[in-house]
Design a protein around this motif. Structure first.
Motif, PDB file in Angstrom:
ATOM      1  N   LEU A  95      -6.038   1.039  -4.490  1.00 19.68           N
ATOM      2  CA  LEU A  95      -6.451   2.443  -4.410  1.00 19.68           C
ATOM      3  C   LEU A  95      -7.709   2.597  -3.556  1.00 19.68           C
ATOM      4  O   LEU A  95      -7.826   3.555  -2.774  1.00 19.68           O
ATOM      5  CB  LEU A  95      -6.653   3.034  -5.806  1.00 19.68           C
ATOM      6  N   ARG A  96      -8.639   1.648  -3.682  1.00 18.65           N
ATOM      7  CA  ARG A  96      -9.843   1.690  -2.839  1.00 18.65           C
ATOM      8  C   ARG A  96      -9.464   1.539  -1.366  1.00 18.65           C
ATOM      9  O   ARG A  96      -9.991   2.220  -0.492  1.00 18.65           O
ATOM     10  CB  ARG A  96     -10.834   0.602  -3.250  1.00 18.65           C
ATOM     11  N   SER A 135       1.934  10.045  -9.860  1.00 23.91           N
ATOM     12  CA  SER A 135       1.292   9.991 -11.171  1.00 23.91           C
ATOM     13  C   SER A 135       0.652  11.337 -11.500  1.00 23.91           C
ATOM     14  O   SER A 135       0.298  12.107 -10.610  1.00 23.91           O
ATOM     15  CB  SER A 135       0.239   8.878 -11.213  1.00 23.91           C
ATOM     16  N   TRP A 136       0.508  11.595 -12.782  1.00 25.31           N
ATOM     17  CA  TRP A 136      -0.090  12.852 -13.219  1.00 25.31           C
ATOM     18  C   TRP A 136      -1.604  12.812 -13.111  1.00 25.31           C
ATOM     19  O   TRP A 136      -2.234  13.723 -12.598  1.00 25.31           O
ATOM     20  CB  TRP A 136       0.311  13.151 -14.664  1.00 25.31           C
ATOM     21  N   SER A 137      -2.202  11.746 -13.612  1.00 26.67           N
ATOM     22  CA  SER A 137      -3.662  11.705 -13.673  1.00 26.67           C
ATOM     23  C   SER A 137      -4.293  10.950 -12.502  1.00 26.67           C
ATOM     24  O   SER A 137      -5.501  10.971 -12.341  1.00 26.67           O
ATOM     25  CB  SER A 137      -4.119  11.085 -14.986  1.00 26.67           C
ATOM     26  N   ARG A 138      -3.470  10.260 -11.729  1.00 25.06           N
ATOM     27  CA  ARG A 138      -3.935   9.514 -10.555  1.00 25.06           C
ATOM     28  C   ARG A 138      -5.008   8.498 -10.907  1.00 25.06           C
ATOM     29  O   ARG A 138      -6.005   8.340 -10.205  1.00 25.06           O
ATOM     30  CB  ARG A 138      -4.402  10.469  -9.465  1.00 25.06           C
ATOM     31  N   THR A 139      -4.828   7.790 -12.009  1.00 22.63           N
ATOM     32  CA  THR A 139      -5.776   6.757 -12.409  1.00 22.63           C
ATOM     33  C   THR A 139      -5.189   5.381 -12.115  1.00 22.63           C
ATOM     34  O   THR A 139      -3.973   5.206 -12.052  1.00 22.63           O
ATOM     35  CB  THR A 139      -6.100   6.843 -13.912  1.00 22.63           C
ATOM     36  N   LEU A 192       0.830  -1.211   0.000  1.00 25.15           N
ATOM     37  CA  LEU A 192       0.000   0.000   0.000  1.00 25.15           C
ATOM     38  C   LEU A 192       0.864   1.260   0.000  1.00 25.15           C
ATOM     39  O   LEU A 192       0.520   2.247  -0.647  1.00 25.15           O
ATOM     40  CB  LEU A 192      -0.962  -0.001   1.184  1.00 25.15           C
ATOM     41  N   ALA A 193       1.980   1.237   0.709  1.00 21.39           N
ATOM     42  CA  ALA A 193       2.893   2.387   0.684  1.00 21.39           C
ATOM     43  C   ALA A 193       3.450   2.589  -0.722  1.00 21.39           C
ATOM     44  O   ALA A 193       3.524   3.720  -1.217  1.00 21.39           O
ATOM     45  CB  ALA A 193       4.023   2.181   1.691  1.00 21.39           C
ATOM     46  N   GLU A 194       3.815   1.502  -1.366  1.00 24.17           N
ATOM     47  CA  GLU A 194       4.315   1.569  -2.737  1.00 24.17           C
ATOM     48  C   GLU A 194       3.235   2.114  -3.677  1.00 24.17           C
ATOM     49  O   GLU A 194       3.510   2.947  -4.552  1.00 24.17           O
ATOM     50  CB  GLU A 194       4.759   0.167  -3.166  1.00 24.17           C
ATOM     51  N   ASP A 234       2.709   5.853  -3.066  1.00 25.98           N
ATOM     52  CA  ASP A 234       3.788   6.601  -3.708  1.00 25.98           C
ATOM     53  C   ASP A 234       3.540   6.720  -5.204  1.00 25.98           C
ATOM     54  O   ASP A 234       3.670   7.805  -5.780  1.00 25.98           O
ATOM     55  CB  ASP A 234       5.134   5.920  -3.434  1.00 25.98           C
ATOM     56  N   ALA A 235       3.163   5.623  -5.845  1.00 22.76           N
ATOM     57  CA  ALA A 235       2.885   5.655  -7.293  1.00 22.76           C
ATOM     58  C   ALA A 235       1.707   6.579  -7.592  1.00 22.76           C
ATOM     59  O   ALA A 235       1.724   7.320  -8.580  1.00 22.76           O
ATOM     60  CB  ALA A 235       2.611   4.248  -7.820  1.00 22.76           C
ATOM     61  N   LEU A 236       0.693   6.546  -6.741  1.00 21.21           N
ATOM     62  CA  LEU A 236      -0.465   7.415  -6.920  1.00 21.21           C
ATOM     63  C   LEU A 236      -0.047   8.886  -6.836  1.00 21.21           C
ATOM     64  O   LEU A 236      -0.415   9.701  -7.682  1.00 21.21           O
ATOM     65  CB  LEU A 236      -1.523   7.110  -5.862  1.00 21.21           C
ATOM     66  N   LEU A 237       0.726   9.214  -5.827  1.00 17.08           N
ATOM     67  CA  LEU A 237       1.136  10.603  -5.635  1.00 17.08           C
ATOM     68  C   LEU A 237       2.088  11.082  -6.729  1.00 17.08           C
ATOM     69  O   LEU A 237       2.124  12.276  -7.038  1.00 17.08           O
ATOM     70  CB  LEU A 237       1.775  10.778  -4.260  1.00 17.08           C
TER      71      LEU A 237
END
Length: 160
Positions: A126-127, A103-107, A93-95, A98-101
């Protein structure tokens, strides 16, 4: 550079970033921080032997290592909800966070590509992050604080 590598072959050495003479202490400080980080990594990995570490290639890591205790405090405050999870799940979840933050579009598909996982797996994670962090995920102040906390966590928590 090659002469220097040859001179230290078989031993661990660090080269600090190039700085003006009056800031030589900064270069030395960065080199020492990177050597300390290399020692921790080598001990965790069980690797032995020499290494040539260039602190200029890891200034962000050196910066984090300089404030590692503050980074841990920041992590306790921002990432505390991960503490109650099994270590493997917390690491994933931490990984993902980090990827979510980053990312540009956060998809989910963009996060999945960054992590090399299936988009459905990314959606599920993500959920779970939304359950754990709620509205804070869209708060710029939280996002600003959680990034160095995640980076510090990556330096200090063994990978699951």
């Amino acid at each position: 550079m090659q002469r220097l590598r040859t001179a230290v072959r078989g031993r661990t050495a660090a080269l600090g970033p190039t700085v003006p003479p009056r800031d030589a202490w900064v270069s030395l400080h960065c080199a020492r921080l990177m050597l300390a980080g290399h020692a921790v990594t080598a001990a965790a990995d069980g690797t032995a032997g020499g290494a040539f570490v260039r602190a200029g290639d890891g200034l962000a890591e050196a910066h984090l290592r300089h404030g590692i205790h503050i980074g841990r405090q920041l992590g306790d405050r921002t990432l505390g909800v991960l503490r109650d999870l099994p270590p493997g799940r917390a690491a994933r979840l931490a990984e993902t966070l980090d990827a979510l933050l980053m990312s540009w579009s956060r998809t989910a598909p963009e996060v999945a590509r960054a992590l090399d996982i299936h988009p459905q797996t990314a959606r599920k994670r993500l959920r779970r992050l939304e359950e754990l962090f709620g509205d804070r995920l869209s708060d710029p102040a939280f996002r600003f604080e959680v990034l160095p906390a995640l980076r510090t966590r990556a330096l200090t928590v063994p990978r699951a």
